[in-house]
Enzyme design. Structure first.
Site, PDB file in Angstrom:
ATOM      1  N   LEU A  23      -2.814 153.014  22.407  1.00 19.28           N
ATOM      2  CA  LEU A  23      -3.233 154.328  22.906  1.00 19.28           C
ATOM      3  C   LEU A  23      -2.892 155.447  21.940  1.00 19.28           C
ATOM      4  CD1 LEU A  23      -2.194 154.047  26.673  1.00 19.28           C
ATOM      5  CD2 LEU A  23      -4.473 153.749  25.688  1.00 19.28           C
ATOM      6  N   GLY A  26       2.943 158.875  18.127  1.00 19.44           N
ATOM      7  CA  GLY A  26       3.455 160.238  17.991  1.00 19.44           C
ATOM      8  C   GLY A  26       4.645 160.252  17.066  1.00 19.44           C
ATOM      9  N   GLY A  27       5.398 161.344  17.128  1.00 21.28           N
ATOM     10  CA  GLY A  27       6.526 161.486  16.222  1.00 21.28           C
ATOM     11  C   GLY A  27       7.648 160.496  16.473  1.00 21.28           C
ATOM     12  N   ASP A 145       7.021 171.505  27.280  1.00 23.39           N
ATOM     13  CA  ASP A 145       5.842 171.169  26.476  1.00 23.39           C
ATOM     14  C   ASP A 145       4.610 171.049  27.359  1.00 23.39           C
ATOM     15  OD1 ASP A 145       4.554 170.751  24.071  1.00 23.39           O
ATOM     16  OD2 ASP A 145       4.869 168.583  24.088  1.00 23.39           O
TER      17      ASP A 145
END
Length: 674
Positions: A23, A26-27, A145
């Protein structure tokens, strides 16, 4: 066995979770769609910790954030609109987080596909999102966020808030290193970007920046690059369609650059989003002692109008009233003190009580006259025959369903805290708590003889209980997904249950034996109801349809179409002639149960109608909405009788007592008795 993109071995984690699709990354990690082998390959999401950072400090911080997300999901995941943590473990020297899969699309994708949102759609989004954030902030957590990609619209239309990887405890508002920025550019407020500080008002800024993005189609980061935080003072010029002045003021306050000038809590925002409705004026005259004989008979009106038709408040005949009118005079004399009773334009809230019983309450405007020598003309709203009598507290999480026993003495409530509570309906006292489910209790129903309670849960089971003793009788297993709704036939022999996988199961209530499975819905069955003659079963679904079934044979009779969104609730009138359905399209539809013909559509709710109930005499319909309002309707004419606004959160369930005198409603973790 290996991912064709990155070469990572696709082992079955913990001999249970099997990755099937990447999927993204990220970081801090990579995310996979997976199957839970132990739950018939039910979909879930695996997050693998794979930080793209250098250095010991950065790696330690990344590890803390990954672990923090697991802790937050464990803490907050009992809310139905926050993903549930299924597992957190270490395997082959890697950390893994497994969470509930949310079937839907994020709001950024929705914006790209459907175009900009209008004001009404944004208001509905706000009400739904703020309800989630209220729980988050209640647990002293700040998300930090919030943005369109972190908000998913589930297949049932409800919003789900995801990605708690950078959330922070409210008790520690400052980052370890001063100057650290955290959040997403454009959506993060000044205090987060400059010093890493975060408050509840910080999340509210991000919510408003998200609303702006969806209203305008412009990413706030684009404006921030050119103007810094200056864009928040002229955001209206970027809108493609106008919004109301009142709503614009709410967004203005949410977007203030300094956090002290914003709303400081969810409740403050909701108060401005849902201001109290103005009362419709009508002329009333409060009678004085000189115009009434003493004592006051129990059925004689004490408030009358000078014109026809008369509007009056009548003392209930069952009440033991012996208070003479002089008590009414004394009460009003005390309220209108000598210093104010002669003034014109006096605003006041008047509550008329006799013998401790509140007969009516209204906002009055004293126009002229000297009391008590003259009657006092006032402007007032019509008196209501619906009164809030008590609020019950005891559940620690969202209450999904309420049911009242046939004798009207016992109230049952099912909650996300995995318990069922039994209450004395008259006194409001808690009788006992039933425990046994391993997950949220979505639905409760009581048998016609008042002896058996059935509860459906998202642990895929139904439990049967002895209502009098609280003893668990048996557990019914057979569903392969969440049990959303249960109902018991009028003869007490058949139990019906609707599931998230679109199936309906029929059970022998006495033996617990599974009779048959009804297939026909293409998605989640949210509500089931059985006609008074026990012949017809009705089911409402996420597929926007209502299906009628022959309960004896299991054959489908017909499908009713007309709603444009999920059918959350269905109810059948006591005479078996009328079917009512509440939907995520904000409407209620009334149907002829025999012919399937749509009689009328009731409009008035500004948010999803999640619950409906019909009074025992078949004359009154009550509906509960996600924005916290309850509306009372004349079922025969479709006329709205009144609007109840005491709830501060969405009304999830309604029940009316067998004598038709008591209404029960639930919102959040409280129950209100009317």
């Amino acid at each position: 066995m290996f991912c064709s993109n990155c070469g990572v071995g696709l082992v079955v984690l913990r001999n249970r979770y099997r990755p099937i699709k990447s999927l993204g990354a990220g970081g801090f990690g990579k995310t996979y769609l997976a199957e839970d082998i132990d739950k018939l390959n039910q979909k879930c999401v695996i997050k693998q910790f794979a930080p793209q950072v250098q250095g010991t400090r950065e790696l330690q911080k990344a590890t803390e954030l990954f672990e923090q997300e697991a802790r937050r999901l464990e803490q907050l995941g009992e809310h139905p609109q926050i993903p549930t943590l299924l597992a957190y473990f270490k395997q082959d020297n890697r950390l893994y987080l497994v969470q509930q899969f949310i079937d839907g699309q994020n709001l950024l994708d929705e914006l790209k596909q459907q175009g900009i949102f209008n004001e009404q759609k944004i208001k509905e989004l706000l009400l739904d999102l703020l309800d989630i954030l209220k729980t988050v902030h209640h647990h002293k957590v700040i998300h930090r966020d919030i943005k369109p990609v972190n908000i998913i619209r589930r297949s049932d239309g409800k919003l789900v808030l995801i990605d708690f990887g950078i959330s922070k405890q409210l008790t520690a508002t400052v980052m370890t290193q001063v100057g650290t920025t955290i959040g997403s550019y454009g959506y993060a407020p000044l205090e987060q970007m400059q010093g890493g500080k975060a408050y509840p008002a910080s999340d509210l800024y991000s919510v408003s920046a998200t609303c702006f993005h969806l209203l305008s189609g412009i990413h706030p980061w684009q404006l921030w690059q050119r103007q810094g935080y200056g864009w928040v003072s002229n955001w209206r010029q970027h809108l493609q369609q106008p919004i109301s002045h009142a709503f614009g003021q709410i967004l203005d306050k949410l977007l203030q650059e300094e956090y002290q000038q914003r709303y400081q809590s969810i409740e403050q925002v909701l108060q401005d989003l849902n201001p109290p409705s103005p009362l419709p004026p009508t002329q009333l005259v409060i009678a004085t002692p000189s115009s009434r004989p003493s004592p006051l008979p129990p059925t004689q009106p004490i408030v009358t109008t000078p014109s026809s038709p008369p509007l009056s408040v009548t003392v209930p005949s069952q009440a033991q009233i012996s208070t003479p009118p002089v008590k009414l005079k004394a009460s009003l004399q005390k309220f209108f003190s000598p210093n104010t009773k002669r003034k014109k334009g006096l605003l006041a809230v008047v509550a008329i009580t006799v013998g401790g019983l509140v007969l009516t309450k209204f906002v009055s405007y004293v126009r002229y006259g000297l009391f008590p020598t003259n009657p006092i003309p006032v402007i007032a709203s019509k008196d209501s025959d619906v009164f809030l009598t008590k609020t019950l507290e005891g559940h620690s999480s969202l209450i999904r369903s309420v049911a009242i026993s046939p004798d009207g003495k016992t109230l049952a409530s099912g909650s996300d805290d995995k318990t069922i509570k039994l209450w004395n309906l008259k006194t409001g006292k808690q009788i006992r708590t039933l425990t046994g489910h391993s997950h949220w209790v979505f639905s409760v129903a009581i048998s016609p003889d008042g002896k058996t309670l059935a509860s459906g849960s998202i642990d895929d089971t139904i439990k049967l209980w002895n209502l009098e003793t609280g003893e668990q009788i048996r557990t019914l297993t057979g569903h392969s997904g969440d049990v959303n709704s249960v109902a018991i036939s009028p003869d007490g022999k058949t139990l019906v249950s609707g599931s998230i996988n679109g199936t309906i199961e029929l059970w022998n209530l006495e033996t617990g034996e599974q009779i048959r499975t009804l297939d026909g819905h293409s998605s989640n069955v949210y509500s089931v109801a059985i006609s008074p003659d026990g012949k017809t079963l009705v089911s409402g679904s996420v597929d926007k349809t209502i299906k009628l079934w022959n309960l004896k044979t299991g054959k489908e009779i017909r499908t009713l179409k007309g709603h444009s969104s999920t059918v959350f609730s269905v109810a059948i009138s006591p005479d078996g002639k009328t079917l009512v359905s509440g939907s995520g399209d904000n409407t209620i539809k009334v149907w002829n149960l025999e012919t399937g013909e749509q009689i009328r559509t009731l409009e008035g709710h500004s948010s999803s109608v999640d619950s409906v109930a019909i009074s025992p005499d078949g004359k009154t319909l009550v509906s509960g909405s996600r924005n916290g309002t309850i509306k009372v309707w004349n079922l025969e004419t479709g006329e709205q009788i009144r609007n109840l606004t005491e709830h501060s959160r969405g009304v999830n369930s309604l029940a009316i007592s067998p004598d038709g005198k008591t209404l029960v409603s639930s919102d959040g973790n409280t129950i209100k008795i009317w």
